[in-house]
Scaffold this active site. Sequence first.
Site, PDB file in Angstrom:
ATOM      1  N   GLY A 180      74.610  38.328 153.946  1.00 42.02           N
ATOM      2  CA  GLY A 180      75.588  37.270 154.234  1.00 42.02           C
ATOM      3  C   GLY A 180      76.935  37.325 153.550  1.00 42.02           C
ATOM      4  O   GLY A 180      77.810  36.536 153.904  1.00 42.02           O
ATOM      5  N   CYS A 185      81.078  39.072 158.316  1.00 42.35           N
ATOM      6  CA  CYS A 185      79.696  38.660 158.579  1.00 42.35           C
ATOM      7  C   CYS A 185      79.666  37.158 158.847  1.00 42.35           C
ATOM      8  O   CYS A 185      80.381  36.398 158.195  1.00 42.35           O
ATOM      9  CB  CYS A 185      78.903  38.991 157.330  1.00 42.35           C
TER      10      CYS A 185
END
Length: 346
Positions: A180, A185
Amino acid sequence: MHIDRDIKLDFRDVLIRPKRSALPSRAEVDIHREFAFKHSQRRYRGIPIIAANMDTVGTFEMALALAPFDLSVALHKHYGVDELVRFFGALKSKSSAFYSMGITKGDREKFERVVQRAGKAVEYVCIDVANGYTESFVKFVEKLRQAHPKITIMAGKVVTGEMTEELILCGVDIVKVGIGPGSVCTTRSMTGVGYPQLSAVIECADAAHGLDGRICADGGCAAPGDIAKAFGGGADFVMLGGMLAGHAECAGRIVKKAGKQYQRFYGMSSRTAMEKYAGGVAHYRAAEGKEILVEYRGPVAGTVKEILGGVRSACTYVGARQLRELTKRTTFVRVRGEANDVFGKS
Ligand code: 5GP
């Protein structure tokens, strides 16, 4: 349901406290590292910064540009067999390129074809999945290790100590850490899943080093100081996507906008990447990456010099003559995230 009340940190939540130092100048600092990997038993010497296995950044051209600096590249997985064989066959500095793959049958077959033809030139492999917590991933890694005892395997991604240990015990030399944090992302917003990257690095490094394994901090570095913090937190390697995007060695058209030049940069799970390689976003999933335009910065060498200068300077501030001393000389000062204390006080 369970709540982990411990404070978890991202790079921006801390600074490194300066320490007394006997170092006269940055020039005295050596930021190379040497490792002997646990399973492959191979030796590595280099500056442990790796260009990410994204199709914009993990290119042959990037590998050639970074090799003189002793930096490495994880090549993206979309190159064809012939071009990979040619590339690995011509590679001088073997530490400068990881072969990357996913965990499908096709990925494994392609890898075997390349290794058969390029032979010992393929020394490093990066097995990369978004979620390193699945049984199928662990089994894939185990089988690859059994078949290739002499190849140095980097695999992930995970963010916790127990999974780091499991992967090392299954044959992984370098565990890829990060879920993450990447600049393009969107996993955290799309799924709510993730882990603050500096804490992931600290916890996974601690677990890995106890078993003589190594970790690569993957994602979330937006400036040279973040790379220094990752090394300070215990990372053996640091992987960079966004910081190396927008250069001549990257793949992607240059776009002109309002008199400035930009290059496209996108996540490997973005709609852009899925349309390019998988014929679109499958009906059962959503994109977990985005596309952005980054300012075009010319050859990557200038950026690399800035990065290395920043890391060297960080070592000077804490009196680390060598990069490997940085972790033990690092004290982090928390500068953000005080709201988390609500948990600590209860
Ligand atoms: P950066 O250095 O740009 O912050 O992070 C690079 C890392 O982001 C890559 O090495 C990879 O692990 C991760 N990444 C790349 N593309 C995607 C994507 O589309 N989705 C997610 N979740 N992560 C990505």
